[in-house]
Design an enzyme around this catalytic site. Structure first.
Site, PDB file in Angstrom:
ATOM      1  N   TYR A   1      23.532   2.323  -6.990  1.00  0.00           N
ATOM      2  CA  TYR A   1      22.146   1.896  -7.202  1.00  0.00           C
ATOM      3  C   TYR A   1      21.341   2.123  -5.927  1.00  0.00           C
ATOM      4  O   TYR A   1      20.132   2.312  -5.971  1.00  0.00           O
ATOM      5  CB  TYR A   1      22.092   0.446  -7.689  1.00  0.00           C
ATOM      6  CG  TYR A   1      20.795   0.081  -8.367  1.00  0.00           C
ATOM      7  CD1 TYR A   1      20.345   0.773  -9.490  1.00  0.00           C
ATOM      8  CD2 TYR A   1      20.006  -0.945  -7.886  1.00  0.00           C
ATOM      9  CE1 TYR A   1      19.154   0.440 -10.110  1.00  0.00           C
ATOM     10  CE2 TYR A   1      18.809  -1.298  -8.501  1.00  0.00           C
ATOM     11  CZ  TYR A   1      18.406  -0.589  -9.612  1.00  0.00           C
ATOM     12  OH  TYR A   1      17.214  -0.912 -10.237  1.00  0.00           O
TER      13      TYR A   1
ATOM     14  N   GLN B   1       2.644   7.582 -17.991  1.00  0.00           N
ATOM     15  CA  GLN B   1       2.592   8.507 -16.855  1.00  0.00           C
ATOM     16  C   GLN B   1       2.736   9.936 -17.357  1.00  0.00           C
ATOM     17  O   GLN B   1       3.778  10.297 -17.890  1.00  0.00           O
ATOM     18  CB  GLN B   1       3.747   8.207 -15.898  1.00  0.00           C
ATOM     19  CG  GLN B   1       3.836   9.175 -14.735  1.00  0.00           C
ATOM     20  CD  GLN B   1       5.240   9.333 -14.236  1.00  0.00           C
ATOM     21  OE1 GLN B   1       6.188   8.917 -14.890  1.00  0.00           O
ATOM     22  NE2 GLN B   1       5.402   9.911 -13.083  1.00  0.00           N
TER      23      GLN B   1
ATOM     24  N   LYS C   1      14.411  -3.075  -5.318  1.00  0.00           N
ATOM     25  CA  LYS C   1      14.329  -4.249  -6.193  1.00  0.00           C
ATOM     26  C   LYS C   1      14.392  -5.547  -5.389  1.00  0.00           C
ATOM     27  O   LYS C   1      13.747  -6.539  -5.761  1.00  0.00           O
ATOM     28  CB  LYS C   1      15.444  -4.215  -7.237  1.00  0.00           C
ATOM     29  CG  LYS C   1      15.305  -3.093  -8.285  1.00  0.00           C
ATOM     30  CD  LYS C   1      14.017  -3.146  -9.077  1.00  0.00           C
ATOM     31  CE  LYS C   1      14.059  -2.190 -10.274  1.00  0.00           C
ATOM     32  NZ  LYS C   1      12.802  -2.164 -11.032  1.00  0.00           N
TER      33      LYS C   1
HETATM   34  N1  LIG Z   1      17.557   0.311 -17.976  1.00  0.00           N
HETATM   35  C1  LIG Z   1      18.153  -0.592 -17.191  1.00  0.00           C
HETATM   36  O1  LIG Z   1      19.394  -0.694 -17.125  1.00  0.00           O
HETATM   37  C2  LIG Z   1      17.325  -1.518 -16.353  1.00  0.00           C
HETATM   38  C3  LIG Z   1      17.887  -2.725 -15.944  1.00  0.00           C
HETATM   39  C4  LIG Z   1      17.124  -3.590 -15.133  1.00  0.00           C
HETATM   40  C5  LIG Z   1      15.840  -3.236 -14.768  1.00  0.00           C
HETATM   41  N2  LIG Z   1      15.331  -2.041 -15.183  1.00  0.00           N
HETATM   42  C6  LIG Z   1      13.941  -1.733 -14.800  1.00  0.00           C
HETATM   43  O2  LIG Z   1      13.134  -1.796 -15.983  1.00  0.00           O
HETATM   44  C7  LIG Z   1      11.947  -1.020 -15.786  1.00  0.00           C
HETATM   45  C8  LIG Z   1      11.745  -0.115 -17.003  1.00  0.00           C
HETATM   46  O3  LIG Z   1      12.752   0.885 -17.008  1.00  0.00           O
HETATM   47  P1  LIG Z   1      13.497   1.321 -18.372  1.00  0.00           P
HETATM   48  O4  LIG Z   1      14.943   1.094 -18.176  1.00  0.00           O
HETATM   49  O5  LIG Z   1      12.777   0.743 -19.534  1.00  0.00           O
HETATM   50  O6  LIG Z   1      13.345   2.905 -18.356  1.00  0.00           O
HETATM   51  P2  LIG Z   1      12.147   3.843 -18.875  1.00  0.00           P
HETATM   52  O7  LIG Z   1      12.448   5.192 -18.304  1.00  0.00           O
HETATM   53  O8  LIG Z   1      11.966   3.698 -20.340  1.00  0.00           O
HETATM   54  O9  LIG Z   1      10.847   3.229 -18.166  1.00  0.00           O
HETATM   55  C9  LIG Z   1      10.535   3.548 -16.830  1.00  0.00           C
HETATM   56  C10 LIG Z   1       9.057   3.876 -16.841  1.00  0.00           C
HETATM   57  O10 LIG Z   1       8.581   4.068 -15.497  1.00  0.00           O
HETATM   58  C11 LIG Z   1       7.520   5.008 -15.621  1.00  0.00           C
HETATM   59  N3  LIG Z   1       7.144   5.580 -14.329  1.00  0.00           N
HETATM   60  C12 LIG Z   1       7.935   6.183 -13.399  1.00  0.00           C
HETATM   61  N4  LIG Z   1       7.190   6.628 -12.376  1.00  0.00           N
HETATM   62  C13 LIG Z   1       5.886   6.300 -12.661  1.00  0.00           C
HETATM   63  C14 LIG Z   1       4.645   6.502 -12.017  1.00  0.00           C
HETATM   64  N5  LIG Z   1       4.563   7.163 -10.844  1.00  0.00           N
HETATM   65  N6  LIG Z   1       3.508   6.023 -12.612  1.00  0.00           N
HETATM   66  C15 LIG Z   1       3.575   5.364 -13.804  1.00  0.00           C
HETATM   67  N7  LIG Z   1       4.716   5.148 -14.485  1.00  0.00           N
HETATM   68  C16 LIG Z   1       5.858   5.623 -13.900  1.00  0.00           C
HETATM   69  C17 LIG Z   1       8.094   6.059 -16.557  1.00  0.00           C
HETATM   70  O11 LIG Z   1       7.070   6.873 -17.091  1.00  0.00           O
HETATM   71  C18 LIG Z   1       8.734   5.168 -17.612  1.00  0.00           C
HETATM   72  O12 LIG Z   1       7.812   4.904 -18.647  1.00  0.00           O
HETATM   73  C19 LIG Z   1      12.161  -0.284 -14.454  1.00  0.00           C
HETATM   74  O13 LIG Z   1      11.520  -1.021 -13.427  1.00  0.00           O
HETATM   75  C20 LIG Z   1      13.664  -0.376 -14.231  1.00  0.00           C
HETATM   76  O14 LIG Z   1      13.979  -0.312 -12.841  1.00  0.00           O
HETATM   77  C21 LIG Z   1      16.024  -1.180 -15.978  1.00  0.00           C
HETATM   78  C1  LIG Z   2      22.082  -0.007 -13.975  1.00  0.00           C
HETATM   79  C2  LIG Z   2      21.556   1.229 -13.275  1.00  0.00           C
HETATM   80  C3  LIG Z   2      20.344   1.854 -13.502  1.00  0.00           C
HETATM   81  C4  LIG Z   2      19.267   1.437 -14.468  1.00  0.00           C
HETATM   82  N1  LIG Z   2      18.326   0.633 -13.695  1.00  0.00           N
HETATM   83  C5  LIG Z   2      18.731  -0.733 -13.408  1.00  0.00           C
HETATM   84  C6  LIG Z   2      17.171   1.127 -13.116  1.00  0.00           C
HETATM   85  O1  LIG Z   2      16.480   0.388 -12.451  1.00  0.00           O
HETATM   86  C7  LIG Z   2      16.769   2.579 -13.261  1.00  0.00           C
HETATM   87  C8  LIG Z   2      16.601   3.129 -11.854  1.00  0.00           C
HETATM   88  C9  LIG Z   2      16.235   4.581 -11.834  1.00  0.00           C
HETATM   89  C10 LIG Z   2      15.220   4.970 -10.982  1.00  0.00           C
HETATM   90  N2  LIG Z   2      14.875   6.273 -10.866  1.00  0.00           N
HETATM   91  C11 LIG Z   2      15.504   7.205 -11.614  1.00  0.00           C
HETATM   92  C12 LIG Z   2      16.529   6.856 -12.509  1.00  0.00           C
HETATM   93  C13 LIG Z   2      16.901   5.503 -12.613  1.00  0.00           C
HETATM   94  C14 LIG Z   2      17.238   7.932 -13.273  1.00  0.00           C
HETATM   95  C15 LIG Z   2      16.308   9.072 -13.586  1.00  0.00           C
HETATM   96  C16 LIG Z   2      15.508   9.472 -12.383  1.00  0.00           C
HETATM   97  O2  LIG Z   2      15.163  10.651 -12.226  1.00  0.00           O
HETATM   98  N3  LIG Z   2      15.124   8.528 -11.496  1.00  0.00           N
HETATM   99  O3  LIG Z   2      20.161   2.918 -12.693  1.00  0.00           O
HETATM  100  C17 LIG Z   2      21.324   3.036 -11.931  1.00  0.00           C
HETATM  101  C18 LIG Z   2      21.644   3.972 -10.956  1.00  0.00           C
HETATM  102  C19 LIG Z   2      22.888   3.861 -10.329  1.00  0.00           C
HETATM  103  C20 LIG Z   2      23.772   2.824 -10.656  1.00  0.00           C
HETATM  104  C21 LIG Z   2      23.440   1.882 -11.625  1.00  0.00           C
HETATM  105  C22 LIG Z   2      22.198   1.998 -12.268  1.00  0.00           C
END
Ligand SMILES: NC(=O)c1ccc[n+]([C@@H]2O[C@H](COP(=O)([O-])OP(=O)(O)OC[C@H]3O[C@@H](n4cnc5c(N)ncnc54)[C@H](O)[C@@H]3O)[C@@H](O)[C@H]2O)c1
Ligand SMILES: Cc1c(CN(C)C(=O)CCc2cnc3c(c2)CCC(=O)N3)oc2ccccc12
Length: 265
Positions: free
Chosen positions: A157, A42, A164
């Site tokens: 969250y 993105q 989700k």
């Molecule tokens: N990090 C955590 O703790 C965690 C835990 C469970 C689930 N997740 C989920 O895993 C997935 C990946 O997140 P991550 O933790 O690897 O973080 P990350 O920031 O590395 O990946 C999130 C991605 O979403 C992309 N994105 C956001 N808006 C977009 C748009 N409009 N078009 C295209 N791409 C877009 C960003 O460019 C980024 O590459 C997400 O769905 C997140 O909710 C994360």
């Molecule tokens: C775990 C956990 C996560 C990681 N996770 C599961 C996620 O799914 C990431 C969610 C997320 C979505 N949008 C944004 C951000 C995080 C931070 C940066 C931003 O600008 N936008 O996010 C939390 C937010 C609040 C509380 C717990 C968590």
């Protein structure tokens, strides 16, 4: 490890931002198992980070896609069709909300952010499935990422938890619709991992510590933990699995209350 499990399979990885991304753990596992990969990113700012990572896995197919823009999704799949003519799997590792509403109370969520969060974090998977099914044969597989905050309240969250929950429901409906064509649709519910999407979240360090202390495995999960489980779900090892939500969270979701005499208290 599992050197040829994905030999001959071509997959699209959506949501790679950097080498901390969950998408990166999944991409490495799939490439090591023999898959040929394409990546979508993105915004131009991420291109310079994604190109070298893709090259590290032998891929020169790095394409822009903003999942909030239907024309952008169409262009992505037109490019995939042009290059490969078909697709074996898709990983959707995308989620986004206004971080200013990922603090404080859920009840204070704005209509604008609710709508945007649902569009980017939920509907985008359905929009991708709509295009992907046209390029997939029986044996195809789709995977998205969710979090326990869909099932139980996790502090702050907020609207992402509601999103989700909707995403997890959409996985089941997509599984039913695409199952007729032999395409499987699943989710991985990952434990908290310090990624870009986790940065800027207040008390994330506390959340990680809490999970480490309260998980049966007494540790947090890594993007490599998620990658290995994703490889299973995307491969033929999971040929009978669809509509599933696989928790890769060190077992956190199964614990109601720890024994007070637990040795590590
Ligand atoms: N990090 C955590 O703790 C965690 C835990 C469970 C689930 N997740 C989920 O895993 C997935 C990946 O997140 P991550 O933790 O690897 O973080 P990350 O920031 O590395 O990946 C999130 C991605 O979403 C992309 N994105 C956001 N808006 C977009 C748009 N409009 N078009 C295209 N791409 C877009 C960003 O460019 C980024 O590459 C997400 O769905 C997140 O909710 C994360
Ligand atoms: C775990 C956990 C996560 C990681 N996770 C599961 C996620 O799914 C990431 C969610 C997320 C979505 N949008 C944004 C951000 C995080 C931070 C940066 C931003 O600008 N936008 O996010 C939390 C937010 C609040 C509380 C717990 C968590």
């Amino acid at each position: 490890m599992s050197s040829q499990l994905m030999a001959g399979k071509r997959g699209l990885i959506m949501g790679l931002a950097n080498d901390k991304s969950i998408a990166w753990g999944i991409a490495k596992a799939c490439a090591e198992a023999g898959a040929e990969l394409a990546f979508s990113y993105q915004g131009d700012a991420l291109r310079k980070r994604v190109d070298p990572l893709a090259a590290q896995l032998g891929s020169d197919t790095v394409l822009p896609c903003d999942v909030g823009d239907e024309a952008s999704i169409d262009a992505l799949f037109a490019a995939i069709k042009e290059k490969w003519g078909a697709l074996d799997f898709v990983v959707h590792a995308i989620g986004f909300s206004d971080k200013n509403e990922l603090r404080g109370r859920y009840v204070d969520t704005s209509r604008a952010n609710f709508t945007m969060t649902m569009d980017i974090s939920v509907y985008s998977f359905t929009a991708v499935a709509k295009r992907a099914e046209k390029l997939m044969q029986p044996g195809g597989s789709m995977l998205t990422l969710t979090y326990y905050g869909a099932e139980q309240v996790m502090p702050h969250y907020n609207v992402m938890g509601v999103a989700k929950a909707a995403l997890e429901a959409s996985v089941k409906y997509l599984a039913e619709d695409l199952g007729k064509d032999g395409i499987r649709v699943n989710a991985i519910s990952a434990g908290p991992i310090k990624t870009l999407a986790a940065s800027g979240i207040g008390d994330f360090r506390y959340i990680m510590k809490w999970n480490e202390y309260n998980s049966p495995l007494r540790r947090n999960v890594t993007t490599d933990d998620v990658g290995k489980s994703a490889l299973y779900l995307l491969s033929d090892l999971a040929s009978g699995v669809t509509g599933e939500n696989l928790h890769v969270d060190a077992g956190y979701h199964v614990v109601g209350m720890k024994a007070v005499d637990a040795p590590d208290i």
